[in-house]
Design a protein around this motif. Structure first.
Motif, PDB file in Angstrom:
ATOM      1  N   TYR A   5       0.967  -1.587  -0.058  1.00 16.11           N
ATOM      2  CA  TYR A   5       0.057   0.156  -0.134  1.00 16.11           C
ATOM      3  C   TYR A   5       0.882   1.301   0.001  1.00 16.11           C
ATOM      4  O   TYR A   5       1.848   1.307   0.596  1.00 16.11           O
ATOM      5  N   PHE A   6       0.294   2.305  -0.704  1.00 18.61           N
ATOM      6  CA  PHE A   6       0.950   3.492  -0.822  1.00 18.61           C
ATOM      7  C   PHE A   6       0.010   4.685  -1.127  1.00 18.61           C
ATOM      8  O   PHE A   6      -0.868   4.235  -1.983  1.00 18.61           O
ATOM      9  N   ARG A   7       0.206   5.915  -0.889  1.00 17.14           N
ATOM     10  CA  ARG A   7      -0.789   6.806  -1.301  1.00 17.14           C
ATOM     11  C   ARG A   7      -0.073   7.486  -2.418  1.00 17.14           C
ATOM     12  O   ARG A   7       1.004   8.125  -2.430  1.00 17.14           O
ATOM     13  N   GLU A   8      -0.848   7.962  -3.421  1.00 17.45           N
ATOM     14  CA  GLU A   8      -0.448   8.367  -4.463  1.00 17.45           C
ATOM     15  C   GLU A   8      -0.372   9.943  -4.332  1.00 17.45           C
ATOM     16  O   GLU A   8      -0.923  10.229  -3.527  1.00 17.45           O
ATOM     17  N   PRO A   9       0.253  10.646  -5.303  1.00 13.09           N
ATOM     18  CA  PRO A   9       0.512  12.200  -4.961  1.00 13.09           C
ATOM     19  C   PRO A   9      -0.851  13.097  -4.603  1.00 13.09           C
ATOM     20  O   PRO A   9      -0.853  13.841  -3.931  1.00 13.09           O
ATOM     21  N   GLY A  10      -1.812  12.532  -5.147  1.00 11.90           N
ATOM     22  CA  GLY A  10      -2.811  13.425  -5.118  1.00 11.90           C
ATOM     23  C   GLY A  10      -4.066  12.789  -3.884  1.00 11.90           C
ATOM     24  O   GLY A  10      -5.072  13.326  -3.458  1.00 11.90           O
ATOM     25  N   GLY A  11      -3.390  11.889  -3.189  1.00 15.07           N
ATOM     26  CA  GLY A  11      -4.047  11.574  -1.769  1.00 15.07           C
ATOM     27  C   GLY A  11      -4.919  10.165  -1.706  1.00 15.07           C
ATOM     28  O   GLY A  11      -5.152   9.540  -0.862  1.00 15.07           O
ATOM     29  N   VAL A  12      -5.011   9.558  -3.120  1.00 12.04           N
ATOM     30  CA  VAL A  12      -5.775   8.194  -3.135  1.00 12.04           C
ATOM     31  C   VAL A  12      -4.708   6.980  -2.685  1.00 12.04           C
ATOM     32  O   VAL A  12      -3.609   6.972  -2.898  1.00 12.04           O
ATOM     33  N   LEU A  13      -5.373   6.402  -1.901  1.00 13.68           N
ATOM     34  CA  LEU A  13      -4.584   5.214  -1.299  1.00 13.68           C
ATOM     35  C   LEU A  13      -4.608   4.039  -2.383  1.00 13.68           C
ATOM     36  O   LEU A  13      -5.576   3.485  -2.811  1.00 13.68           O
ATOM     37  N   PHE A  14      -3.343   3.672  -2.714  1.00 12.59           N
ATOM     38  CA  PHE A  14      -3.253   2.678  -3.917  1.00 12.59           C
ATOM     39  C   PHE A  14      -2.673   1.315  -3.144  1.00 12.59           C
ATOM     40  O   PHE A  14      -1.950   1.388  -2.393  1.00 12.59           O
ATOM     41  N   GLU A  15      -3.129   0.381  -3.812  1.00  6.99           N
ATOM     42  CA  GLU A  15      -2.669  -1.112  -3.481  1.00  6.99           C
ATOM     43  C   GLU A  15      -2.191  -1.719  -4.469  1.00  6.99           C
ATOM     44  O   GLU A  15      -2.584  -1.436  -5.876  1.00  6.99           O
ATOM     45  N   ILE A  16      -1.127  -2.443  -4.475  1.00  4.96           N
ATOM     46  CA  ILE A  16      -0.619  -3.463  -5.667  1.00  4.96           C
ATOM     47  C   ILE A  16      -0.985  -4.660  -5.012  1.00  4.96           C
ATOM     48  O   ILE A  16      -0.515  -5.210  -3.551  1.00  4.96           O
ATOM     49  N   ALA A  17      -1.628  -5.801  -5.771  1.00  2.58           N
ATOM     50  CA  ALA A  17      -2.175  -7.070  -5.143  1.00  2.58           C
ATOM     51  C   ALA A  17      -1.885  -8.223  -6.117  1.00  2.58           C
ATOM     52  O   ALA A  17      -2.138  -8.008  -7.364  1.00  2.58           O
ATOM     53  N   THR A  18      -1.467  -9.398  -5.534  1.00  2.00           N
ATOM     54  CA  THR A  18      -0.952 -10.246  -6.509  1.00  2.00           C
ATOM     55  C   THR A  18      -2.428 -11.198  -7.011  1.00  2.00           C
ATOM     56  O   THR A  18      -3.613 -11.140  -6.082  1.00  2.00           O
ATOM     57  N   ASP A  19      -2.355 -11.560  -8.189  1.00  2.00           N
ATOM     58  CA  ASP A  19      -3.531 -12.299  -8.490  1.00  2.00           C
ATOM     59  C   ASP A  19      -3.576 -13.733  -7.747  1.00  2.00           C
ATOM     60  O   ASP A  19      -4.784 -14.172  -7.696  1.00  2.00           O
ATOM     61  N   HIS A  20      -2.670 -14.311  -7.163  1.00  2.00           N
ATOM     62  CA  HIS A  20      -2.530 -15.440  -6.459  1.00  2.00           C
ATOM     63  C   HIS A  20      -2.675 -15.252  -4.865  1.00  2.00           C
ATOM     64  O   HIS A  20      -2.003 -14.231  -4.448  1.00  2.00           O
ATOM     65  N   PRO A  21      -3.183 -15.963  -4.222  1.00  2.00           N
ATOM     66  CA  PRO A  21      -3.573 -17.561  -4.420  1.00  2.00           C
ATOM     67  C   PRO A  21      -5.007 -17.636  -4.807  1.00  2.00           C
ATOM     68  O   PRO A  21      -5.635 -18.279  -5.233  1.00  2.00           O
ATOM     69  N   GLY A  22      -5.898 -16.456  -4.477  1.00  2.00           N
ATOM     70  CA  GLY A  22      -7.186 -16.516  -4.979  1.00  2.00           C
ATOM     71  C   GLY A  22      -8.216 -16.739  -3.822  1.00  2.00           C
ATOM     72  O   GLY A  22      -7.792 -17.326  -2.752  1.00  2.00           O
ATOM     73  N   PHE A  23      -9.602 -16.705  -3.981  1.00  2.00           N
ATOM     74  CA  PHE A  23     -10.720 -17.204  -2.915  1.00  2.00           C
ATOM     75  C   PHE A  23     -10.836 -18.348  -2.726  1.00  2.00           C
ATOM     76  O   PHE A  23     -11.627 -18.809  -1.827  1.00  2.00           O
ATOM     77  N   ALA A  24     -10.374 -19.347  -3.614  1.00  2.00           N
ATOM     78  CA  ALA A  24     -10.503 -20.822  -3.293  1.00  2.00           C
ATOM     79  C   ALA A  24      -9.505 -21.464  -2.400  1.00  2.00           C
ATOM     80  O   ALA A  24      -9.324 -22.707  -2.265  1.00  2.00           O
ATOM     81  N   VAL A  25      -8.629 -20.568  -1.775  1.00  2.00           N
ATOM     82  CA  VAL A  25      -7.805 -21.158  -0.809  1.00  2.00           C
ATOM     83  C   VAL A  25      -8.120 -21.743   0.363  1.00  2.00           C
ATOM     84  O   VAL A  25      -7.437 -22.589   0.964  1.00  2.00           O
ATOM     85  N   ASP A  26      -9.233 -21.094   0.760  1.00  2.00           N
ATOM     86  CA  ASP A  26      -9.622 -21.892   2.122  1.00  2.00           C
ATOM     87  C   ASP A  26     -11.202 -22.079   1.744  1.00  2.00           C
ATOM     88  O   ASP A  26     -11.842 -22.413   2.986  1.00  2.00           O
ATOM     89  N   GLU A  27     -11.772 -22.154   0.609  1.00  2.00           N
ATOM     90  CA  GLU A  27     -13.348 -22.823   0.378  1.00  2.00           C
ATOM     91  C   GLU A  27     -13.422 -23.403  -0.739  1.00  2.00           C
ATOM     92  O   GLU A  27     -12.729 -22.874  -1.586  1.00  2.00           O
TER      93      GLU A  27
END
Ligand code: ZN
Length: 321
Positions: A259-281
């Motif tokens: 996570y980091f804040r871009e210069p205009g103030g919006v909180l940006f996140e960079i997230a991986t495609d994996h492992p995804g939502f089927a990891v625990d269901e």
């Protein structure tokens, strides 16, 4: 450069009443609840993830529903609109559906050669439906009550409202790999790859708008997709090298994030495609029960007792296109 941003991964917003939020996104908009969990930083509150049938990156809208949240203020330094992609001939269907539900909407009107309808969710979060080509049928599986030919196909784009746009534009184009694809007045459209839905971000330069304030009906952050952990590591080094105050790489169970804040103030996140939502269901039962991470599982009964009761929508896994 081997690291790549593939488009929007998810958008996270603040809501008020959890049941009202759940009923709107699954019932009215027909998204699937793909994960029902708690806010890892505040386990007495829920974290909802909505998406397509599998929770594919690029379709995921998540909420922190806080029943006592004060209303947020929309303004600059925020993601002010989250837009979904719907198949071309479906806006008439959506106009009828929103009317039947008593939801006011604007449009359809044209923007960059596309037809757009705009409306708000029950907390005032600004949403749009943008008509475009239907995804190929193997990419689509019925996730909710909307017939597949009209159903939301994931994100179209997000709009960032900024007091000034230059430094945000530089970050997008010089670092994150976006390019300017269209401009109309104070609206600048950027995209990665070939500019298909979920790879688009509009920056609206609005120096006279008030600054935004966090609360219900407001986006908390936007996450961009990166394919894997090695690229995530490269992003972390590069963002830090540029002087941004970037978080350590965090394990969000379904993806790994910085996570980091871009210069205009919006909180940006960079997230991986994996492992995804089927990891625990199992994929067929995503979102049908409260899932807790291992470190909270021992406190399940205590956590469940404090969470507001919820009617979880039934998913008929047999319905597919
Ligand atoms: Zn996030």
């Amino acid at each position: 450069m081997s690291r790549e941003i593939l488009g929007i991964h998810h958008v996270t917003a603040i809501a008020g009443d959890p049941q009202r939020n759940l009923d709107f996104y699954t019932g009215v908009l027909g998204l699937r609840l793909v994960k029902l969990t708690v806010n890892y930083d505040d386990p007495q509150t829920y974290h909802f993830y909505y998406g397509d049938a599998h929770g594919t990156p690029g379709t995921i809208l998540t909420f922190f529903p806080w029943p006592r949240a004060k209303k947020g203020r929309q303004g600059h330094g925020q993601v002010t609109v989250t837009a979904f992609s719907v198949p071309e001939p479906s806006l008439e269907f959506w106009a009828r559906r929103l009317s039947e539900q008593g939801i006011e909407f604007e449009g359809p009107y044209g923007r960059f050669q596309e037809q757009v309808m705009a409306f708000s969710d029950p907390d005032g979060l600004r949403l749009e439906l943008v008509a475009g080509p239907a995804l190929s049928s193997e990419k689509r599986e019925l996730a909710g009550p909307i017939p597949i030919e009209y159903a939301i196909q994931g994100f179209h784009s997000a709009t960032l409202t900024e007091e000034g746009y230059e430094r945000t534009a530089s970050l997008l184009t010089e670092t994150l790999g976006f390019r300017l694809v269209q401009q109309d007045g104070n609206r600048f459209r950027y995209a990665v790859r070939s500019g298909e839905p979920s790879t688009i971000v509009d920056v609206v330069c609005s120096p006279d708008s008030a600054s935004g304030g966090m609360g219900s009906g407001v986006v908390h952050h936007i996450a961009w997709r990166t394919p894997d952990d090695p690229q995530q590591g490269e992003w972390h080094s590069e963002i830090a090298r540029q002087g941004y105050n970037v978080s350590p790489i965090m394990d969000r169970k379904y993806f790994h994030s910085i996570y980091f804040r871009e210069p205009g103030g919006v909180l940006f996140e960079i997230a991986t495609d994996h492992p995804g939502f089927a990891v625990d269901e199992l994929a067929v039962s995503l979102g049908t029960r409260l899932v807790l991470p291992d470190w909270l599982e021992t406190r399940r009964s205590q956590i469940e007792a404090r969470l507001p009761p919820l009617r979880i929508p039934k998913v008929d896994a047999a319905r597919s296109a």
